[in-house]
Motif scaffolding. Structure first.
Motif, short mmCIF file in Angstrom:
data_model
loop_
_atom_site.label_atom_id
_atom_site.label_comp_id
_atom_site.label_asym_id
_atom_site.label_seq_id
_atom_site.Cartn_x
_atom_site.Cartn_y
_atom_site.Cartn_z
N TYR A 85 0.83 -1.21 0.00
CA TYR A 85 0.00 0.00 0.00
C TYR A 85 0.86 1.26 0.00
CZ TYR A 85 -3.22 3.60 1.66
OH TYR A 85 -3.94 4.77 1.79
N PHE A 86 1.82 1.31 0.90
CA PHE A 86 2.64 2.53 1.02
C PHE A 86 3.59 2.69 -0.15
CE2 PHE A 86 1.32 2.83 5.49
CZ PHE A 86 1.18 4.20 5.59
N MET A 87 4.07 1.59 -0.69
CA MET A 87 4.96 1.71 -1.86
C MET A 87 4.21 2.23 -3.06
SD MET A 87 7.93 1.19 -0.82
CE MET A 87 8.69 1.32 -2.44
N LYS A 88 2.94 1.87 -3.19
CA LYS A 88 2.12 2.41 -4.28
C LYS A 88 1.90 3.90 -4.08
CE LYS A 88 -0.37 -1.89 -5.28
NZ LYS A 88 0.17 -2.06 -6.64
N GLU A 89 1.76 4.30 -2.80
CA GLU A 89 1.59 5.73 -2.48
C GLU A 89 2.88 6.49 -2.82
OE1 GLU A 89 -1.20 7.44 -1.08
OE2 GLU A 89 -2.14 5.62 -1.83
N VAL A 90 4.01 5.89 -2.48
CA VAL A 90 5.30 6.54 -2.73
C VAL A 90 5.54 6.70 -4.22
CG1 VAL A 90 7.80 6.25 -2.56
CG2 VAL A 90 6.35 5.80 -0.57
N ASN A 91 5.17 5.65 -4.97
CA ASN A 91 5.40 5.67 -6.42
C ASN A 91 4.29 6.36 -7.19
OD1 ASN A 91 7.78 4.16 -6.12
ND2 ASN A 91 6.65 2.23 -6.13
N GLY A 92 3.24 6.78 -6.48
CA GLY A 92 2.17 7.52 -7.13
C GLY A 92 1.28 6.67 -7.99
N THR A 93 1.15 5.38 -7.64
CA THR A 93 0.30 4.47 -8.43
C THR A 93 -0.89 4.03 -7.60
OG1 THR A 93 1.63 2.57 -7.72
CG2 THR A 93 2.22 3.66 -9.79
#
Length: 307
Positions: A299-307
């Motif tokens: 979840y947070f990696m998607k937030e970081v990558n803007g996806t």
């Protein structure tokens, strides 16, 4: 030869707190209830009256049925089990001389410096005899190395379903004669130096490692699997403030891991724990993500990558 120790079986334990309930026999608030130590269930109908001479009511949830008796002695079976076995610290240090594909993946995500810090912090090793797989060492609060969990990851962060253990390799190759596996939380040794941070508790070791970089204000630990969220494993952090983040996954029976952990946590909290089970993923995840079983790091990696 492995030493043996005599311990009491404890599937059902009496509430260790000072909390008392109304006794169904004498009506006084002197009833100490049983707790299922495996599920955390509070079993309010089963227990023992503390007024032993005037009441002595005892209702025990035995395995084969239920024993209901008045003025009876509590019978607790004793069993002999081996004392926990430990790996030598030298094996841990030796395993850290190499870099597994998992550590390379962490390096691709956050840089080499962060990957080195994660490896040093969590004592992550590499097992060259198993295609350079990752060793997630389980080290307890006394710095005893209780287990080495071996998982193969690719440089893209994908893992195989095959899990092995360092003690199995050592036994198979006659390096050791016996080993009694007694697991602890992954990262537990970190609680020695960090006694104040909120603990973020997740299922997988990978998730704990990633979240330690993404959200370093928490102390991230892993129980190793959804079924390892249990009283015995969490007892070492009973006095800490804990936020649990189960994977967002729909079970075959229609419930979720969140539902399971929340029910268990309610029971644990009644015996002194301070666990909040986060519903962030339950609220924010799409149906497709729930089918995929994403975790808090996804979840947070998607937030970081803007996806």
């Amino acid at each position: 030869m492995q030493k043996m120790q005599s311990i009491n079986t404890y599937r059902f334990i009496l509430d260790p707190t000072s909390r008392k309930y109304k006794c169904p026999n004498c009506g006084q608030r002197s009833f100490v209830i049983f707790i299922d130590s495996q599920t955390g269930e509070i079993m309010e109908e089963y227990g023992r009256c503390d007024r032993e001479s005037k009441c002595g009511f005892f209702y025990h949830p035995s395995k084969g049925g239920f024993n209901n008796s008045r003025n009876s002695d509590i019978v607790i079976d004793k069993i002999e089990i081996p004392s926990p076995s430990f790996h030598h610290n030298s094996i841990v240090e030796e395993s850290m001389q190499l870099k597994s594909d998992f550590l390379k993946y962490i390096g691709l995500l956050f840089g080499t410096s962060a990957a080195n810090e994660v490896q040093s912090k969590y004592k992550i090793g590499t097992f060259q005899h198993f295609n350079y797989s990752t060793i997630f060492w389980q080290i307890d609060g006394l710095n005893n190395v209780r287990a080495g969990k071996i998982i193969k990851y690719s440089e893209s962060g994908k893992r195989t379903k095959n899990i092995s253990w360092m003690h199995k390799f050592l036994l198979h190759n006659n390096f050791i004669k016996s080993f009694n596996l007694s697991q602890c939380l992954f990262g537990l040794q970190l609680t020695n130096n960090d006694k104040t941070s909120i603990i973020g508790l997740v299922e997988s070791e990978k998730t704990a490692c990633i979240m330690s970089v993404v959200f370093p204000d928490f102390l991230w630990l892993s129980c190793g699997a959804k079924g390892e969220f249990k009283l015995a494993k969490l007892s070492a952090i009973k006095d800490r403030e804990i936020i649990a983040y189960p994977d967002c996954e729909i079970q075959n029976n229609g419930t979720s891991t969140y539902d399971e952990w929340k029910k268990k946590a309610e029971g644990f909290n009644k015996v002194g724990f301070k666990i909040y089970v986060s519903d962030l993923l339950e609220k924010e995840s799409t149906l497709e993500q729930k089918k995929q079983g994403i975790d808090i790091a996804d979840y947070f990696m998607k937030e970081v990558n803007g996806t």
